[in-house]
Design a protein around this motif. Structure first.
Motif, PDB file in Angstrom:
ATOM      1  N   GLY A  11       4.405  18.929 -12.437  1.00  0.00           N
ATOM      2  CA  GLY A  11       4.175  18.445 -13.797  1.00  0.00           C
ATOM      3  C   GLY A  11       3.443  19.423 -14.610  1.00  0.00           C
ATOM      4  O   GLY A  11       4.067  20.813 -14.231  1.00  0.00           O
ATOM      5  N   VAL A  12       3.049  19.204 -15.745  1.00  0.00           N
ATOM      6  CA  VAL A  12       2.889  20.176 -16.641  1.00  0.00           C
ATOM      7  C   VAL A  12       1.365  20.537 -16.422  1.00  0.00           C
ATOM      8  O   VAL A  12       0.557  19.685 -16.406  1.00  0.00           O
ATOM      9  CB  VAL A  12       3.025  19.942 -18.040  1.00  0.00           C
ATOM     10  N   ALA A  13       0.989  21.858 -16.197  1.00  0.00           N
ATOM     11  CA  ALA A  13      -0.345  22.377 -16.501  1.00  0.00           C
ATOM     12  C   ALA A  13      -0.746  23.273 -17.586  1.00  0.00           C
ATOM     13  O   ALA A  13       0.097  23.839 -18.167  1.00  0.00           O
ATOM     14  CB  ALA A  13      -0.574  23.330 -15.189  1.00  0.00           C
ATOM     15  N   SER A  14      -2.105  23.010 -18.009  1.00  0.00           N
ATOM     16  CA  SER A  14      -2.667  23.698 -19.113  1.00  0.00           C
ATOM     17  C   SER A  14      -3.672  24.763 -18.311  1.00  0.00           C
ATOM     18  O   SER A  14      -3.921  24.684 -17.287  1.00  0.00           O
ATOM     19  CB  SER A  14      -2.911  22.984 -20.370  1.00  0.00           C
ATOM     20  N   TYR A  15      -4.301  25.020 -19.600  1.00  0.00           N
ATOM     21  CA  TYR A  15      -5.633  26.037 -19.106  1.00  0.00           C
ATOM     22  C   TYR A  15      -6.702  26.207 -19.954  1.00  0.00           C
ATOM     23  O   TYR A  15      -6.424  25.586 -21.119  1.00  0.00           O
ATOM     24  CB  TYR A  15      -5.336  27.538 -18.575  1.00  0.00           C
ATOM     25  N   LEU A  36     -10.567  31.261  -9.636  1.00  0.00           N
ATOM     26  CA  LEU A  36      -9.599  30.345  -9.301  1.00  0.00           C
ATOM     27  C   LEU A  36      -9.734  28.952  -9.070  1.00  0.00           C
ATOM     28  O   LEU A  36      -9.877  28.733  -7.932  1.00  0.00           O
ATOM     29  CB  LEU A  36      -8.907  31.380  -8.393  1.00  0.00           C
ATOM     30  N   THR A  37     -10.035  28.313 -10.245  1.00  0.00           N
ATOM     31  CA  THR A  37     -10.503  26.861 -10.232  1.00  0.00           C
ATOM     32  C   THR A  37      -9.661  26.147 -11.082  1.00  0.00           C
ATOM     33  O   THR A  37      -8.678  26.519 -12.009  1.00  0.00           O
ATOM     34  CB  THR A  37     -11.757  26.856 -10.642  1.00  0.00           C
ATOM     35  N   ALA A  38      -9.442  24.647 -10.834  1.00  0.00           N
ATOM     36  CA  ALA A  38      -8.799  23.812 -11.539  1.00  0.00           C
ATOM     37  C   ALA A  38      -9.573  22.460 -11.892  1.00  0.00           C
ATOM     38  O   ALA A  38     -10.384  22.274 -10.890  1.00  0.00           O
ATOM     39  CB  ALA A  38      -7.497  23.538 -10.832  1.00  0.00           C
ATOM     40  N   ALA A  39      -9.043  21.819 -12.787  1.00  0.00           N
ATOM     41  CA  ALA A  39      -9.684  20.227 -12.991  1.00  0.00           C
ATOM     42  C   ALA A  39      -8.321  19.422 -12.764  1.00  0.00           C
ATOM     43  O   ALA A  39      -7.281  19.765 -13.236  1.00  0.00           O
ATOM     44  CB  ALA A  39      -9.988  20.466 -14.478  1.00  0.00           C
ATOM     45  N   HIS A  40      -8.927  18.544 -12.023  1.00  0.00           N
ATOM     46  CA  HIS A  40      -7.763  17.294 -11.748  1.00  0.00           C
ATOM     47  C   HIS A  40      -8.476  15.964 -11.857  1.00  0.00           C
ATOM     48  O   HIS A  40      -9.728  15.748 -11.760  1.00  0.00           O
ATOM     49  CB  HIS A  40      -7.426  17.575 -10.087  1.00  0.00           C
ATOM     50  N   ARG A  41      -7.679  15.252 -12.136  1.00  0.00           N
ATOM     51  CA  ARG A  41      -8.309  13.813 -12.550  1.00  0.00           C
ATOM     52  C   ARG A  41      -9.017  13.109 -11.488  1.00  0.00           C
ATOM     53  O   ARG A  41     -10.008  12.301 -11.472  1.00  0.00           O
ATOM     54  CB  ARG A  41      -7.198  12.997 -13.104  1.00  0.00           C
ATOM     55  N   LEU A  76      -2.681  19.124 -14.679  1.00  0.00           N
ATOM     56  CA  LEU A  76      -3.677  20.170 -13.959  1.00  0.00           C
ATOM     57  C   LEU A  76      -4.298  20.951 -15.102  1.00  0.00           C
ATOM     58  O   LEU A  76      -3.511  21.293 -16.200  1.00  0.00           O
ATOM     59  CB  LEU A  76      -3.143  20.892 -12.952  1.00  0.00           C
ATOM     60  N   ASP A  77      -5.298  21.399 -15.095  1.00  0.00           N
ATOM     61  CA  ASP A  77      -5.992  22.397 -16.182  1.00  0.00           C
ATOM     62  C   ASP A  77      -6.434  23.431 -15.199  1.00  0.00           C
ATOM     63  O   ASP A  77      -7.093  23.214 -14.220  1.00  0.00           O
ATOM     64  CB  ASP A  77      -7.343  21.784 -16.998  1.00  0.00           C
ATOM     65  N   LEU A  78      -5.909  24.602 -15.377  1.00  0.00           N
ATOM     66  CA  LEU A  78      -6.280  25.698 -14.516  1.00  0.00           C
ATOM     67  C   LEU A  78      -7.293  26.614 -15.394  1.00  0.00           C
ATOM     68  O   LEU A  78      -7.486  26.680 -16.476  1.00  0.00           O
ATOM     69  CB  LEU A  78      -5.172  26.908 -14.231  1.00  0.00           C
ATOM     70  N   SER A  79      -8.107  27.397 -14.578  1.00  0.00           N
ATOM     71  CA  SER A  79      -9.091  28.313 -15.186  1.00  0.00           C
ATOM     72  C   SER A  79      -8.204  29.605 -15.762  1.00  0.00           C
ATOM     73  O   SER A  79      -6.827  29.577 -15.556  1.00  0.00           O
ATOM     74  CB  SER A  79      -9.938  29.057 -14.089  1.00  0.00           C
ATOM     75  N   LEU A  80      -8.800  30.196 -16.906  1.00  0.00           N
ATOM     76  CA  LEU A  80      -8.015  31.485 -17.306  1.00  0.00           C
ATOM     77  C   LEU A  80      -7.592  32.250 -16.257  1.00  0.00           C
ATOM     78  O   LEU A  80      -6.201  32.947 -16.364  1.00  0.00           O
ATOM     79  CB  LEU A  80      -9.112  32.014 -18.374  1.00  0.00           C
ATOM     80  N   GLY A  81      -8.344  32.706 -15.230  1.00  0.00           N
ATOM     81  CA  GLY A  81      -8.185  33.380 -14.372  1.00  0.00           C
ATOM     82  C   GLY A  81      -6.854  32.793 -13.521  1.00  0.00           C
ATOM     83  O   GLY A  81      -5.854  33.779 -13.089  1.00  0.00           O
ATOM     84  N   ALA A  82      -6.699  31.861 -13.173  1.00  0.00           N
ATOM     85  CA  ALA A  82      -5.741  31.011 -12.365  1.00  0.00           C
ATOM     86  C   ALA A  82      -4.545  31.148 -13.169  1.00  0.00           C
ATOM     87  O   ALA A  82      -3.346  31.448 -12.798  1.00  0.00           O
ATOM     88  CB  ALA A  82      -5.714  29.821 -12.032  1.00  0.00           C
ATOM     89  N   ALA A  83      -4.484  30.832 -14.651  1.00  0.00           N
ATOM     90  CA  ALA A  83      -3.492  30.907 -15.359  1.00  0.00           C
ATOM     91  C   ALA A  83      -2.878  32.322 -15.552  1.00  0.00           C
ATOM     92  O   ALA A  83      -1.477  32.479 -15.793  1.00  0.00           O
ATOM     93  CB  ALA A  83      -3.884  30.332 -16.831  1.00  0.00           C
ATOM     94  N   ARG A  84      -3.484  33.255 -15.530  1.00  0.00           N
ATOM     95  CA  ARG A  84      -3.206  34.694 -15.588  1.00  0.00           C
ATOM     96  C   ARG A  84      -2.060  34.993 -14.222  1.00  0.00           C
ATOM     97  O   ARG A  84      -1.327  35.535 -14.391  1.00  0.00           O
ATOM     98  CB  ARG A  84      -4.295  35.538 -15.669  1.00  0.00           C
TER      99      ARG A  84
END
Length: 104
Positions: A11-15, A36-41, A76-84
């Motif tokens: 799917g599509v992730a953002s950050y 290195l964290t994320a948000a999931h529903r 999924l929403d990634l933290s900035l560190g994970a997105a990098r």
């Protein structure tokens, strides 16, 4: 032992980043944009996920600490560190493969 489960998806992730620095996440931790964290529903807090950017093949392992994303069509929403780590900061979003890692 590390492995994947049936929770794998694409799917599509953002950050989300610096604007949320220091705020409490849904699990009570303070948000660190460089982490290195994320948000999931719905996945349990502490779940580890391997996230692969399908455009460039870059991977990162993140830990679920928050709820979201709240934008329609995102998984999924990634933290900035994970997105990098997966090379999606300039694009803002990326099509990703999410693999749930088994607990050790």
């Amino acid at each position: 032992m590390t492995g994947t489960s049936h929770a794998d998806s694409v799917g599509v992730a953002s950050y989300y980043g610096k604007e949320f620095s220091g705020r409490r996440t849904a699990n009570g931790e303070r948000f660190n944009p460089g982490g290195l964290t994320a948000a999931h529903r719905s996945l349990p807090f502490g779940t580890k996920l391997q996230v692969t950017n399908l455009r460039n093949g870059k991977k990162v392992v993140v830990r679920v600490t928050d709820r979201g994303p709240f934008a329609k069509g995102r998984v999924l929403d990634l933290s900035l560190g994970a997105a990098r780590a997966v090379g999606m900061v300039s694009s803002g979003t990326a099509k990703v493969k999410i693999e749930r890692l088994a607990a050790r």
